[in-house]
Design a protein around this motif. Structure first.
Motif, PDB file in Angstrom:
ATOM      1  N   UNK A  76      44.922  28.706  50.175  1.00  0.00           N
ATOM      2  CA  UNK A  76      45.969  28.465  51.162  1.00  0.00           C
ATOM      3  C   UNK A  76      46.731  29.733  51.509  1.00  0.00           C
ATOM      4  N   UNK A  77      46.645  30.744  50.617  1.00  0.00           N
ATOM      5  CA  UNK A  77      47.314  32.023  50.858  1.00  0.00           C
ATOM      6  C   UNK A  77      46.383  33.042  51.516  1.00  0.00           C
ATOM      7  N   UNK A  78      45.165  32.615  51.867  1.00  0.00           N
ATOM      8  CA  UNK A  78      44.251  33.500  52.579  1.00  0.00           C
ATOM      9  C   UNK A  78      43.228  34.209  51.728  1.00  0.00           C
ATOM     10  N   UNK A  79      43.194  33.922  50.435  1.00  0.00           N
ATOM     11  CA  UNK A  79      42.193  34.545  49.576  1.00  0.00           C
ATOM     12  C   UNK A  79      40.864  33.802  49.689  1.00  0.00           C
ATOM     13  N   UNK A  80      39.774  34.557  49.610  1.00  0.00           N
ATOM     14  CA  UNK A  80      38.455  33.961  49.414  1.00  0.00           C
ATOM     15  C   UNK A  80      38.221  33.893  47.912  1.00  0.00           C
ATOM     16  N   UNK A  81      37.981  32.696  47.397  1.00  0.00           N
ATOM     17  CA  UNK A  81      37.813  32.502  45.951  1.00  0.00           C
ATOM     18  C   UNK A  81      36.368  32.120  45.668  1.00  0.00           C
ATOM     19  N   UNK A  82      35.715  32.876  44.789  1.00  0.00           N
ATOM     20  CA  UNK A  82      34.310  32.660  44.452  1.00  0.00           C
ATOM     21  C   UNK A  82      34.193  32.329  42.970  1.00  0.00           C
ATOM     22  N   UNK A  83      33.867  31.081  42.613  1.00  0.00           N
ATOM     23  CA  UNK A  83      33.613  30.758  41.213  1.00  0.00           C
ATOM     24  C   UNK A  83      32.283  31.377  40.771  1.00  0.00           C
ATOM     25  N   UNK A  84      32.279  31.986  39.591  1.00  0.00           N
ATOM     26  CA  UNK A  84      31.076  32.658  39.094  1.00  0.00           C
ATOM     27  C   UNK A  84      30.757  32.136  37.700  1.00  0.00           C
ATOM     28  N   UNK A  85      29.549  31.590  37.522  1.00  0.00           N
ATOM     29  CA  UNK A  85      29.121  31.145  36.199  1.00  0.00           C
ATOM     30  C   UNK A  85      28.381  32.275  35.493  1.00  0.00           C
ATOM     31  N   UNK A  86      28.238  32.124  34.192  1.00  0.00           N
ATOM     32  CA  UNK A  86      27.544  33.155  33.429  1.00  0.00           C
ATOM     33  C   UNK A  86      26.081  33.250  33.859  1.00  0.00           C
ATOM     34  N   UNK A  87      25.464  32.113  34.145  1.00  0.00           N
ATOM     35  CA  UNK A  87      24.061  32.117  34.588  1.00  0.00           C
ATOM     36  C   UNK A  87      23.912  32.876  35.899  1.00  0.00           C
ATOM     37  N   UNK A  88      24.858  32.724  36.811  1.00  0.00           N
ATOM     38  CA  UNK A  88      24.796  33.444  38.087  1.00  0.00           C
ATOM     39  C   UNK A  88      24.936  34.948  37.891  1.00  0.00           C
ATOM     40  N   UNK A  89      25.644  35.343  36.845  1.00  0.00           N
ATOM     41  CA  UNK A  89      25.811  36.765  36.555  1.00  0.00           C
ATOM     42  C   UNK A  89      24.577  37.347  35.902  1.00  0.00           C
ATOM     43  N   UNK A  90      23.854  36.541  35.123  1.00  0.00           N
ATOM     44  CA  UNK A  90      22.767  37.044  34.280  1.00  0.00           C
ATOM     45  C   UNK A  90      21.404  36.968  34.951  1.00  0.00           C
TER      46      UNK A  90
END
Length: 357
Positions: free
Chosen positions: A295-309
């Motif tokens: 709501x404040x204009x940020x783009x928020x990206x959830x990142x899981x450990x599997x997505x990182x690895x």
């Protein structure tokens, strides 16, 4: 200085919760004579942090090793504050300070592992893997609700209330202090490697996952990272009045904030740890916080450990972040792909074994 822990032994001691140090040292000295105190304490420390025990000496004539101890000589004056107490009023065993311990370990560590260790010391977490005896003792205190939060240390538990290797605690040191130390040690052998790692380290990480994500995304491509500029960790964000109503709080902390090109919105990357975010209550709080930030204009990206690895999945995440930040990512050459593989090997090692050669 008969027993001053050095290198990996000192580093592992600084990872150990103060309540555990007190327990180990108390058990070591029950029913022994004063003459045997030092030997029994060394034996107890070896049981808890491993053998051989690495010790500091200032006399070159005492530079010898055995199956249970390894001596390291420091010639010349010691830096101010170099030797610290293991526990208050316990003078039979002392340790070198955390940064000096890591400085002694640096020659045997990869640069990425050295940065990781620095980020742990400068962060708000510790990784401590207890012996079987100490684990049983700690779990008993946890089950009884009587584990003291000495010096702000608190274990992170599973949903079932079981002990993990992750502890929350106040920072042991800071990047600013590490830079001062690196400058003061500039005449010592191996200082350049340590100083380079300090320049890549950061304060405030709350878990290994946050460190791994920040380094994989933020280290330069020549080191195997994505090269995203200006990543900040656990930055405090004051919420707007409308966002406060959504989140039910005045401020929140962003795991990672990545700045992009001028004219683009910064991206917040939220590290979705299964351990930290698994409960229903935490999931609801995460959703409220995400909506408040959006709501404040940020783009928020959830990142899981599997997505990182997982390489193919991470490549998609990398492209998405670059697009949101207005950045262009050039294809990796074979040499850069090798660097990426080397970095991932270091980043995703068993963190409990960090620093053990």
């Amino acid at each position: 200085m008969d027993t001053v822990l050095w290198g990996i032994s000192a580093f592992l001691l600084h990872r150990m919760p103060p309540a555990v140090r007190a327990y180990v040292l108390d058990r070591a000295n029950q029913g022994v004579s004063a003459r045997a105190d030092t030997l029994s304490t060394r034996a107890a420390l070896r049981d808890e942090i491993g053998s051989p025990l690495h010790l500091l000496v200032t006399d070159p004539n005492r530079h010898h090793s055995s199956a249970v101890t390894r001596m390291h000589v420091w010639e010349g004056d010691m830096p101010r504050g170099a030797i610290v107490d293991v526990l208050p009023d316990f003078d039979r065993v002392r340790s070198v300070a955390p940064l000096l311990a890591l400085f002694g370990m640096a020659p045997a560590m990869s640069e990425a592992n050295l940065i990781m260790a620095l980020c742990e010391l400068c962060g708000r977490f510790s990784i401590y893997e207890p012996s079987a005896e100490v684990r049983v003792w700690l779990q008993g205190l946890i089950d009884a609700g009587s584990l003291s939060k000495l010096d702000g240390w608190r274990p992170v538990l599973t949903r079932e209330g079981k002990l993990t290797s992750l502890w929350c605690r106040p920072p042991v040191t800071s990047v600013a202090e590490a830079r001062k130390f690196a400058e003061a040690a500039s005449w010592r052998r191996g200082h350049k490697r340590f100083a380079r790692a300090v320049m890549r380290a950061f304060d405030g990480a709350a878990s290994p996952f946050e460190v791994q994500a920040a380094l994989r995304l933020g280290l330069p491509r020549r080191m195997g990272g994505s090269g995203f500029p200006e990543i900040r960790v656990n930055e405090r964000i004051s919420l707007s009045p409308a966002a406060r109503l959504i989140a039910g709080k005045v401020v929140c902390y962003a795991d990672l904030i990545i700045e992009g090109r001028e004219g683009t919105r910064p991206v917040i990357v939220e590290c979705q740890s299964k351990l930290i975010h698994a409960s229903r209550e935490q999931s609801l709080a995460d959703g409220e916080r995400l909506m408040a930030l959006q709501s404040m204009g940020f783009t928020v990206v959830p990142l899981t450990f599997e997505q990182l690895v997982i390489p193919s999945v991470f490549a998609s995440v990398e492209r998405y972040l670059a697009r949101e930040l207005g950045l262009r990512i050039a294809p990796k050459s074979a040499a850069l792909q090798r660097k990426e593989s080397e970095l991932c090997r270091d980043l995703f090692m068993d963190w409990t074994k960090l620093g053990r050669s």
